[in-house]
Motif scaffolding. Structure first.
Motif, PDB file in Angstrom:
ATOM      1  N   ALA A 145       0.755  -1.164  -0.118  1.00 53.00           N
ATOM      2  CA  ALA A 145       0.089   0.010   0.147  1.00 53.00           C
ATOM      3  C   ALA A 145       1.006   1.240   0.080  1.00 53.00           C
ATOM      4  CB  ALA A 145      -1.087  -0.015   1.200  1.00 53.00           C
ATOM      5  N   ASN A 146       0.541   2.266   0.719  1.00 54.54           N
ATOM      6  CA  ASN A 146       1.226   3.607   0.583  1.00 54.54           C
ATOM      7  C   ASN A 146       2.578   3.576   1.550  1.00 54.54           C
ATOM      8  OD1 ASN A 146      -0.662   3.100   2.607  1.00 54.54           O
ATOM      9  ND2 ASN A 146      -1.717   5.002   2.196  1.00 54.54           N
ATOM     10  N   GLU A 147       2.898   2.085   2.031  1.00 49.21           N
ATOM     11  CA  GLU A 147       3.778   2.275   2.978  1.00 49.21           C
ATOM     12  C   GLU A 147       4.647   0.779   2.530  1.00 49.21           C
ATOM     13  OE1 GLU A 147       4.752   1.516   7.534  1.00 49.21           O
ATOM     14  OE2 GLU A 147       2.723   2.497   6.876  1.00 49.21           O
ATOM     15  N   ALA A 148       5.972   0.944   2.749  1.00 48.43           N
ATOM     16  CA  ALA A 148       6.725  -0.498   2.806  1.00 48.43           C
ATOM     17  C   ALA A 148       6.905  -1.233   3.940  1.00 48.43           C
ATOM     18  CB  ALA A 148       8.246   0.286   2.216  1.00 48.43           C
ATOM     19  N   PRO A 149       7.280  -2.380   3.978  1.00 51.06           N
ATOM     20  CA  PRO A 149       7.888  -3.042   2.816  1.00 51.06           C
ATOM     21  C   PRO A 149       6.898  -3.271   1.587  1.00 51.06           C
ATOM     22  CG  PRO A 149       7.953  -4.404   4.471  1.00 51.06           C
ATOM     23  CD  PRO A 149       7.498  -3.336   5.068  1.00 51.06           C
ATOM     24  N   PRO A 150       7.177  -3.529   0.511  1.00 53.41           N
ATOM     25  CA  PRO A 150       6.419  -3.831  -0.844  1.00 53.41           C
ATOM     26  C   PRO A 150       5.821  -5.348  -0.619  1.00 53.41           C
ATOM     27  CG  PRO A 150       8.614  -3.893  -1.504  1.00 53.41           C
ATOM     28  CD  PRO A 150       8.686  -3.509  -0.098  1.00 53.41           C
TER      29      PRO A 150
END
Ligand code: ADP
Ligand code: MG
Length: 697
Positions: A379-384
């Protein structure tokens, strides 16, 4: 003795206590079970039970419990007292070997995913003597595994213990073939770094979303977030410092090696890391750590939030699962040494991990999936959500050499130069940190960073153990057939690098280029929990778990169903909470504000002064429009939940609809509400804002 060494482990029935309190032969027998993984001699159970009870009673305990980890996100316990009546109306204290070894909790209220009908309520708990018993709140807690009538696992510990055995068997085969004959057992180790938020209890109590779902379902961004990077490693607030100190002490009493504590990136976010231990004990300890953090926070008028994403727009929480393999005689098999290129054992185990992660990426992905983590991974944050491995310069160079044949050199990891003569020269780590990689080699261990902050670490670890057991098994099979082991090792290393280098990525895992590049490489990018759950019934994964006797097909199927049901329930609760707050708290506040504006306009108008009412009019129009849009979106969401909840479809499709219909519609409600928050009088707003929650502790 210092106070610290005195309290450490003081509530644990540990090795020292056993040595002191058990007859020598009993002590030896139980040590053999614990250290060598041999099966337990039932005849010693009575003796151990009595010693355990006496020790616990000496420490003020009155009850015992079989402590276990059902397929929910918490631990379970049912307390029985030690008392037993005598004919003269008195009591004696009793705790038998039978009670120690086996418990029979009525299991019908724990999730079983169809393994057990409610009519067959029987469940068993079985003593896991490899994780020491401990005293918590006056109760002797005995770590146990939990299974159904026919032995099927209903918990998280059973597959973990099975996977540790599986890995040990395969690792030993490989070690023997590589000339190591002294090792008797290989254990997997883990040190989980736990992230969490602390907020004020009074503010928490005013937010039903936190109460019911563990995360905020509403909240506009405050003027300040984490952009100044002024929280990470910052000075601890007194309240937080007191909390951390109390947590440390409680954990030390339980023999938990709490080591590092600091502020994290987001405001109000912190981290606690223990020193690593075996995957089984570390998993138990992490459960206790989460429980104690919550309790100690409450004691200090705060609430500890373990949710993966308590606040939108602010970093969420995870657990960094630092994992390695070690021999019983103390060799870390992922320790590269000074010249990794000629460290045969290291290279074989390293490449076995690389291959395992590449071949079973989907399994690892689902092991790190839960509804909360969907707000982080991909989403808008990692980790991917893409699983890749970071190895760093030195190993990258060696792997490239291996791909083309023999590795003949290791890039030096020379001393760091700081440029100030009075500062000591620092040895340079073989790898720099790459915080964007979901699976990073960090010196002598792998750090799996996708793990959800609120979840048990059992699944990530039994998955890692099992997939690596499989690739080690393949290595062993080839080496057993080889005429020249050295040549075959070389072949295996070269082939493994060639076939699996696609999973290695040392660049920025948060970048858009990586998403494109990963797609080109054919790496899976599974964005949602629901989609990831499919992996649990994929034939390849079923076969793997069955082959290594970690989870049977029936057990995998049950976990598949439980995970889907859990997802559905969580989103259903979130949607209902969204509706309730929007209808009963936000709409009335918005209407009140609009009424105030209208009244103001009327009042001014009635004075006939001709004063300007354009501000009130603008606000009234804007708030009214948003209120109408909020109302409309609430209706849309209500319709979606009602329809989805009553769908007569298989659990996958229902969960899928919750994700792609209900969940999406929740954000429409939120969008209108969060805009209203920025317009409505603060005094009228029904609950504390992000700014209050994050900055007013
Ligand atoms: P970092 O550089 O990530 O801060 P640390 O050395 O502080 O590394 O370790 C982070 C976590 O990794 C700690 O919990 C630590 O105990 C754990 N760890 C270190 N070595 C191992 C190992 N061999 N196996 C498992 N965990 C380990
Ligand atoms: Mg770390």
């Amino acid at each position: 003795m210092s106070k610290l060494t005195e309290i450490f482990g003081s509530n644990v029935f540990n090795d020292a206590v056993m040595r002191e309190r058990l007859p020598k032969t009993t002590y030896k027998a139980i040590k053999k079970t614990i250290d060598d993984g041999l099966s337990l001699d039932p005849s010693i159970a009575d003796i151990v039970a009595e010693a355990m009870m006496n020790w616990a009673v000496d420490k003020g305990a009155t009850h015992f419990t079989h402590w276990f980890q059902p397929l929910t996100s918490i631990t379970a316990e049912k307390h029985d007292s030690f008392i037993s009546p005598t004919s003269d109306g008195n009591i004696i204290l009793e705790f038998s070997g039978k009670e120690l070894i086996k418990g029979e909790p009525d299991a019908s209220s724990f999730p079983s995913g169809g393994i057990r009908d409610t009519s067959e309520a029987r469940g068993y708990t079985a003593w896991d003597c490899t994780s020491p018993a401990f005293i918590k709140d006056g109760t002797l807690c005995i770590p146990t595994a939990f299974c159904a009538y026919n032995g099927e696992a209903l918990d998280k510990k059973t597959p973990l213990l099975r996977s540790m055995e599986a890995l040990s068997i395969q690792a030993l085969r490989v070690l023997k073939l590589l000339g190591n004959t002294s090792t008797k057992r290989v254990i997997t180790t883990v040190g989980p770094e736990q992230e969490y938020f602390l907020i004020d209890k009074k503010l928490y109590d005013q937010r039903n979303d936190l109460l019911f779902t563990g995360r905020t379902l509403f909240g506009a961004m405050p003027p300040k977030g984490q952009e100044l990077d002024d929280h990470y490693f910052g000075v601890l607030k007194d309240k937080v410092s007191v909390f951390m100190k109390e947590v440390d002490e409680e954990l030390w009493k339980l023999g938990i090696l709490a080591k590092t504590k600091h502020n994290e990136v987001a405001p109000a976010q912190h981290e606690l890391a223990p020193i690593f231990t075996t995957t089984n004990i570390a998993t138990d300890h992490n459960q206790l750590t989460m429980e104690i953090m919550k309790k100690v926070a409450l004691r200090n008028n705060m609430v500890c939030l373990l949710h993966e994403k308590p606040f939108a727009g602010i970093n969420g929480s995870g657990k960094h699962n630092n994992w390695s393999m070690a021999t019983d005689d103390g060799i870390n098999l992922l320790e590269p040494g000074h010249t990794p290129h000629d460290n045969e054992i290291f290279l074989v185990f390293l490449t076995a991990v690389i291959k395992a992660v590449d071949e079973y990426a989907e399994l690892l992905r689902v092991a790190a999936a839960n509804p909360g983590n969907d707000h982080r991974l991909g989403a808008n944050e990692a980790p991917p959500a893409i699983i890749s491995i970071f190895v760093g310069d030195q190993l990258q160079d060696i792997l490239e050499q291996l791909e083309n044949g023999n590795a003949t050199s290791s890039k030096s990891t020379s001393k760091l130069k700081i440029g100030v003569t009075t500062l000591p020269p620092l040895p340079k780590d073989a790898t720099d940190r790459n915080r964007t990689s979901p699976f990073a080699f960090t010196g002598n261990k792998f750090e799996f960073r996708m793990v959800p902050s609120s979840a048990s670490i059992a699944a990530p670890n039994f998955t890692l153990n099992t997939i690596v057991a499989e690739t080690l098994c393949q290595v062993a099979e080839r080496l057993e057939k080889a005429t020249d082991i050295t040549v075959e090792v070389q072949n295996i290393l070269t082939e493994t690098v060639k076939n699996h280098k696609r999973v290695i990525y040392n660049g920025n895992g948060y970048s858009d280029e990586w998403i494109t590049e990963a797609k080109r490489r054919g790496l899976p990018n599974i964005k949602t929990t629901v989609e990831s759950i499919k992996a649990l019934i994929d034939e390849k994964n079923l076969a793997l778990m069955e082959k290594h006797a970690v989870l049977s097909r029936v057990e995998m199927q049950s976990r598949y169903e439980i995970s889907l049901e859990n997802y559905t329930k969580v989103v259903n609760i979130e949607a209902l909470t969204t509706i309730q707050i929007a209808k009963r708290e936000i709409l009335p506040a918005a209407i009140k504000f609009a009424t105030k504006m209208a009244e103001s306009i009327n009042t001014i108008y009635s004075t006939g002064s001709g004063a300007d009412t354009s501000v009130q009019t603008d606000l009234l129009l804007e708030v009214s429009a948003l209120t109408a849009s909020l109302k409309k979106n609430i209706l849309i969401l209500e319709e979606s939940v009602t329809k989805t909840a009553s769908l007569q479809v298989d659990p996958y499709e229902q969960a899928y609809t919750y994700r792609f219909d209900v969940f999406e519609k929740m954000s429409l409600v939120r969008a209108a509400a969060d805009r209203l928050e920025t317009l409505v009088d603060k005094a009228l707003w029904p609950f504390p804002t992000y700014g209050d929650l994050l900055f007013k502790l």
